[in-house]
Scaffold this active site. Structure first.
Site, PDB file in Angstrom:
ATOM      1  N   CYS A  99      11.771   9.972  11.250  1.00  0.00           N
ATOM      2  CA  CYS A  99      11.979   9.914  12.702  1.00  0.00           C
ATOM      3  C   CYS A  99      12.705  11.182  13.130  1.00  0.00           C
ATOM      4  CB  CYS A  99      12.810   8.686  13.043  1.00  0.00           C
ATOM      5  SG  CYS A  99      13.176   8.523  14.794  1.00  0.00           S
ATOM      6  N   HIS A 141       6.057   2.448  15.427  1.00  0.00           N
ATOM      7  CA  HIS A 141       7.350   3.138  15.357  1.00  0.00           C
ATOM      8  C   HIS A 141       7.835   3.507  16.772  1.00  0.00           C
ATOM      9  CE1 HIS A 141      10.102   6.233  13.383  1.00  0.00           C
ATOM     10  NE2 HIS A 141      10.124   6.596  14.644  1.00  0.00           N
ATOM     11  N   GLU A 142       6.938   4.074  17.579  1.00  0.00           N
ATOM     12  CA  GLU A 142       7.344   4.529  18.919  1.00  0.00           C
ATOM     13  C   GLU A 142       7.626   3.351  19.846  1.00  0.00           C
ATOM     14  OE1 GLU A 142       8.244   7.482  19.013  1.00  0.00           O
ATOM     15  OE2 GLU A 142       7.193   8.101  17.207  1.00  0.00           O
TER      16      GLU A 142
HETATM   17 CO    CO Z   1      11.311   7.867  15.780  1.00  0.00          CO
END
Ligand code: CO
Length: 161
Positions: A99, A141-142
């Protein structure tokens, strides 16, 4: 002033890192699909490419709105997601994930192998998009970022690199 058509210069945002409380907030739904949103999207894309990432959510640039950009370098190119929601998912896959807000680290994260996302485009038009493997992972993830969730919260374990 006549002939003033200067295009606004795109800007690269500074990316917010883990520890900043904005990453833990629930992002606010976008209701106005106006020039401000378009500038945010353009600048987020600029930031994504400058950082050499595959996805970026608005809270990562300090803006608590449900806005995501993804580009995994496939035929989709840049994908803009406003108010995205996962409406279907299938399978499970473990892979390494990192990330931009957790620099220099990565971990093994279990995610759905395929997802369908419902979202709006920059003009407010609704659409759905399917993703598999890395694209599905990037969507999940986003969208987690918009809920204040980071991959480190759900990872199996940290890995080197
Ligand atoms: Co991220």
């Amino acid at each position: 002033m006549c002939g003033l058509f200067a295009r606004r210069k795109k800007q690269v945002y500074q990316i917010v890192c883990i520890g900043d409380p904005i990453l833990r907030e629930k992002a606010v739904e976008v209701k106005r699909f106006n020039e401000n949103l378009h500038q945010l999207l353009d600048d987020m894309a600029e930031t994504l490419y400058a950082a050499d990432g595959v996805g970026l959510a608005a809270p990562q640039v300090g803006i608590s709105k449900q806005v995501v950009v993804v580009d995994i370098g496939d035929e989709h190119g840049l994908i803009e997601l406003i108010n995205p929601k996962i409406i279907a998912s299938e399978g499970v896959e473990e892979d390494v994930e990192g990330c931009l807000s957790v620099p220099g680290k990565s971990g093994i994260v279990k995610r759905a192998k395929k997802v369908t996302v419902a979202a709006q485009d920059r003009n407010g038009k609704s659409f759905t998009i399917k993703g598999e493997d890395l694209l599905a992972r990037a969507f999940q993830h986003e969208i987690d970022h918009l809920k204040g969730v980071l991959y480190v919260d759900i990872m199996e374990r940290e890995v080197e690199g």
